[in-house]
Scaffold this motif. Structure first.
Motif, PDB file in Angstrom:
ATOM      1  N   ILE A  34       0.715  -1.366   0.076  1.00 24.34           N
ATOM      2  CA  ILE A  34      -0.112  -0.016  -0.076  1.00 24.34           C
ATOM      3  C   ILE A  34       0.951   1.265  -0.041  1.00 24.34           C
ATOM      4  CG2 ILE A  34      -1.631   1.192   1.357  1.00 24.34           C
ATOM      5  CD1 ILE A  34      -2.824  -1.319   2.261  1.00 24.34           C
ATOM      6  N   ALA A  35       1.907   1.187   0.662  1.00 20.18           N
ATOM      7  CA  ALA A  35       2.851   2.471   0.825  1.00 20.18           C
ATOM      8  C   ALA A  35       3.551   2.719  -0.450  1.00 20.18           C
ATOM      9  CB  ALA A  35       3.777   2.116   1.894  1.00 20.18           C
ATOM     10  N   LYS A  36       3.994   1.695  -1.213  1.00 17.83           N
ATOM     11  CA  LYS A  36       4.557   1.889  -2.283  1.00 17.83           C
ATOM     12  C   LYS A  36       3.704   2.524  -3.489  1.00 17.83           C
ATOM     13  CE  LYS A  36       8.201  -1.396  -1.837  1.00 17.83           C
ATOM     14  NZ  LYS A  36       8.929  -2.734  -2.250  1.00 17.83           N
ATOM     15  N   ARG A  37       2.312   1.962  -3.449  1.00 19.15           N
ATOM     16  CA  ARG A  37       1.300   2.398  -4.262  1.00 19.15           C
ATOM     17  C   ARG A  37       1.010   3.795  -4.110  1.00 19.15           C
ATOM     18  NH1 ARG A  37      -0.379   3.515  -8.654  1.00 19.15           N
ATOM     19  NH2 ARG A  37      -2.587   3.568  -9.138  1.00 19.15           N
ATOM     20  N   ALA A  38       0.774   4.139  -2.622  1.00 23.96           N
ATOM     21  CA  ALA A  38       0.604   5.573  -2.296  1.00 23.96           C
ATOM     22  C   ALA A  38       1.775   6.518  -2.956  1.00 23.96           C
ATOM     23  CB  ALA A  38       0.357   5.710  -0.899  1.00 23.96           C
ATOM     24  N   ASN A  39       2.789   6.259  -3.136  1.00 23.91           N
ATOM     25  CA  ASN A  39       4.207   6.832  -3.492  1.00 23.91           C
ATOM     26  C   ASN A  39       3.744   7.046  -4.873  1.00 23.91           C
ATOM     27  OD1 ASN A  39       5.294   7.331  -1.027  1.00 23.91           O
ATOM     28  ND2 ASN A  39       6.553   5.712  -1.239  1.00 23.91           N
ATOM     29  N   GLN A  40       3.400   6.035  -5.517  1.00 24.79           N
ATOM     30  CA  GLN A  40       3.132   6.250  -7.089  1.00 24.79           C
ATOM     31  C   GLN A  40       1.900   7.201  -7.494  1.00 24.79           C
ATOM     32  OE1 GLN A  40       2.193   1.963  -8.198  1.00 24.79           O
ATOM     33  NE2 GLN A  40       4.423   1.618  -8.397  1.00 24.79           N
ATOM     34  N   ILE A  41       1.018   6.962  -6.618  1.00 24.78           N
ATOM     35  CA  ILE A  41      -0.124   7.986  -6.730  1.00 24.78           C
ATOM     36  C   ILE A  41       0.156   9.461  -6.356  1.00 24.78           C
ATOM     37  CG2 ILE A  41      -2.503   8.627  -5.915  1.00 24.78           C
ATOM     38  CD1 ILE A  41      -3.011   5.474  -5.244  1.00 24.78           C
ATOM     39  N   SER A  42       1.062   9.604  -5.443  1.00 28.70           N
ATOM     40  CA  SER A  42       1.548  10.823  -4.921  1.00 28.70           C
ATOM     41  C   SER A  42       2.275  11.691  -6.056  1.00 28.70           C
ATOM     42  CB  SER A  42       2.187  10.678  -3.633  1.00 28.70           C
ATOM     43  OG  SER A  42       2.673  12.047  -3.379  1.00 28.70           O
ATOM     44  N   ILE A  43       3.104  11.004  -6.569  1.00 31.90           N
ATOM     45  CA  ILE A  43       3.796  11.362  -7.927  1.00 31.90           C
ATOM     46  C   ILE A  43       3.010  11.855  -9.014  1.00 31.90           C
ATOM     47  CG2 ILE A  43       5.522  10.929  -9.475  1.00 31.90           C
ATOM     48  CD1 ILE A  43       6.936   8.996  -7.253  1.00 31.90           C
ATOM     49  N   GLN A  44       2.115  11.007  -9.229  1.00 24.14           N
ATOM     50  CA  GLN A  44       1.148  11.055 -10.533  1.00 24.14           C
ATOM     51  C   GLN A  44       0.271  12.313 -10.193  1.00 24.14           C
ATOM     52  OE1 GLN A  44      -1.375   7.924 -11.060  1.00 24.14           O
ATOM     53  NE2 GLN A  44      -2.371   8.876 -13.061  1.00 24.14           N
ATOM     54  N   LYS A  46       1.019  14.946  -8.187  1.00 25.14           N
ATOM     55  CA  LYS A  46       1.926  16.275  -8.361  1.00 25.14           C
ATOM     56  C   LYS A  46       2.216  16.565  -9.662  1.00 25.14           C
ATOM     57  CE  LYS A  46       4.194  15.453  -3.899  1.00 25.14           C
ATOM     58  NZ  LYS A  46       5.250  14.847  -3.131  1.00 25.14           N
ATOM     59  N   GLU A  47       2.233  15.494 -10.215  1.00 21.96           N
ATOM     60  CA  GLU A  47       2.608  15.640 -12.112  1.00 21.96           C
ATOM     61  C   GLU A  47       1.562  16.446 -12.503  1.00 21.96           C
ATOM     62  OE1 GLU A  47       3.881  12.431 -13.624  1.00 21.96           O
ATOM     63  OE2 GLU A  47       6.166  12.361 -12.840  1.00 21.96           O
ATOM     64  N   ASP A  48       0.324  15.906 -12.287  1.00 19.65           N
ATOM     65  CA  ASP A  48      -0.987  16.564 -12.926  1.00 19.65           C
ATOM     66  C   ASP A  48      -1.273  17.678 -12.484  1.00 19.65           C
ATOM     67  OD1 ASP A  48      -1.265  14.181 -14.171  1.00 19.65           O
ATOM     68  OD2 ASP A  48      -2.855  13.470 -12.771  1.00 19.65           O
ATOM     69  N   LEU A  49      -1.058  17.978 -11.081  1.00 20.83           N
ATOM     70  CA  LEU A  49      -1.261  19.541 -10.522  1.00 20.83           C
ATOM     71  C   LEU A  49      -0.051  20.467 -11.028  1.00 20.83           C
ATOM     72  CD1 LEU A  49      -2.480  21.454  -8.555  1.00 20.83           C
ATOM     73  CD2 LEU A  49      -0.938  20.631  -6.769  1.00 20.83           C
ATOM     74  N   SER A  50       1.103  19.895 -11.216  1.00 26.65           N
ATOM     75  CA  SER A  50       2.017  20.974 -11.819  1.00 26.65           C
ATOM     76  C   SER A  50       1.834  21.259 -13.162  1.00 26.65           C
ATOM     77  CB  SER A  50       3.350  20.433 -11.739  1.00 26.65           C
ATOM     78  OG  SER A  50       3.800  20.067 -10.465  1.00 26.65           O
ATOM     79  N   LYS A  51       1.344  20.386 -14.173  1.00 31.50           N
ATOM     80  CA  LYS A  51       0.961  20.767 -15.579  1.00 31.50           C
ATOM     81  C   LYS A  51      -0.242  21.530 -15.615  1.00 31.50           C
ATOM     82  CE  LYS A  51       2.350  16.185 -17.274  1.00 31.50           C
ATOM     83  NZ  LYS A  51       1.649  14.829 -17.909  1.00 31.50           N
ATOM     84  N   LYS A  52      -1.197  21.221 -14.601  1.00 31.25           N
ATOM     85  CA  LYS A  52      -2.411  22.481 -14.792  1.00 31.25           C
ATOM     86  C   LYS A  52      -1.896  23.671 -14.226  1.00 31.25           C
ATOM     87  CE  LYS A  52      -5.779  18.750 -14.685  1.00 31.25           C
ATOM     88  NZ  LYS A  52      -6.927  18.137 -14.100  1.00 31.25           N
ATOM     89  N   LEU A  53      -1.100  23.718 -13.095  1.00 39.50           N
ATOM     90  CA  LEU A  53      -0.718  25.190 -12.608  1.00 39.50           C
ATOM     91  C   LEU A  53       0.269  26.011 -13.667  1.00 39.50           C
ATOM     92  CD1 LEU A  53       0.120  24.471  -8.756  1.00 39.50           C
ATOM     93  CD2 LEU A  53      -2.320  25.573  -9.971  1.00 39.50           C
ATOM     94  N   GLU A  80      -6.713  19.870  -3.115  1.00 41.80           N
ATOM     95  CA  GLU A  80      -6.635  19.697  -1.819  1.00 41.80           C
ATOM     96  C   GLU A  80      -7.788  18.920  -1.208  1.00 41.80           C
ATOM     97  OE1 GLU A  80      -6.294  23.638  -0.075  1.00 41.80           O
ATOM     98  OE2 GLU A  80      -4.263  23.962  -0.854  1.00 41.80           O
ATOM     99  N   LYS A  81      -8.808  19.008  -1.739  1.00 44.44           N
ATOM    100  CA  LYS A  81     -10.134  18.351  -1.418  1.00 44.44           C
ATOM    101  C   LYS A  81     -10.121  16.843  -1.825  1.00 44.44           C
ATOM    102  CE  LYS A  81     -12.850  22.396  -1.466  1.00 44.44           C
ATOM    103  NZ  LYS A  81     -14.077  23.159  -1.838  1.00 44.44           N
ATOM    104  N   LEU A  82      -9.232  16.437  -2.601  1.00 46.72           N
ATOM    105  CA  LEU A  82      -9.123  15.046  -3.201  1.00 46.72           C
ATOM    106  C   LEU A  82      -8.667  14.158  -2.178  1.00 46.72           C
ATOM    107  CD1 LEU A  82      -7.390  15.254  -6.533  1.00 46.72           C
ATOM    108  CD2 LEU A  82      -9.873  14.554  -6.339  1.00 46.72           C
ATOM    109  N   PRO A  83      -9.068  12.718  -2.156  1.00 45.97           N
ATOM    110  CA  PRO A  83      -8.600  12.131  -1.022  1.00 45.97           C
ATOM    111  C   PRO A  83      -7.131  11.772  -0.990  1.00 45.97           C
ATOM    112  CG  PRO A  83     -10.197  10.757  -2.245  1.00 45.97           C
ATOM    113  CD  PRO A  83      -9.992  12.154  -2.815  1.00 45.97           C
TER     114      PRO A  83
END
Length: 116
Positions: A34-44, A46-53, A80-83
């Motif tokens: 679960i921790a490894k998958r959470a890291n993958q999701i977090s990176i994804q 962050k990348e999406d947010l950076s592209k949109k900003l 910020e409101k996303l899980p």
């Protein structure tokens, strides 16, 4: 993975720990997956947010002028409101959407198959 349409709760949820180790047989292994998958999701995320900003970024060299970009603020609030990534990863794990393998167990199974 479409984290925007996930059924993961936004708040922390109390879970039965034994339910998490049904598939692996080991709670620590489940938590590591679960921790490894959470890291993958977090990176994804962050990348999406950076592209949109970056789409709404204004590049000014002047320090006196600070523009409040309403679009950037709205995008940030939405993210910020996303899980949180840990909740998304836990939900995926419970639903059986996470693929994992253990190379050591694979090697042992291969060695036993070769012996037979």
């Amino acid at each position: 993975m479409d984290y925007k349409k996930s059924k993961a709760p936004v708040n922390t949820v109390t879970r039965n720990v034994m339910d998490l180790c049904d598939e692996t047989g080991n709670i620590y292994e489940s938590v590591a997956i679960i921790a490894k998958r959470a890291n993958q999701i977090s990176i994804q995320i962050k990348e999406d947010l950076s592209k949109k900003l970056a789409e709404f970024a204004s590049y000014n060299d002047s320090l006196e002028e600070v523009f409040e970009n309403r679009e950037q603020i709205e995008i940030s609030r939405y993210y910020e409101k996303l899980p949180k990534p840990t909740l998304l990863a836990t939900q995926e794990f419970i639903e059986g959407k996470v693929y994992w393998r253990d190379p050591q167990k694979d090697a042992i199974a291969q060695a036993l198959a070769d012996v037979e």
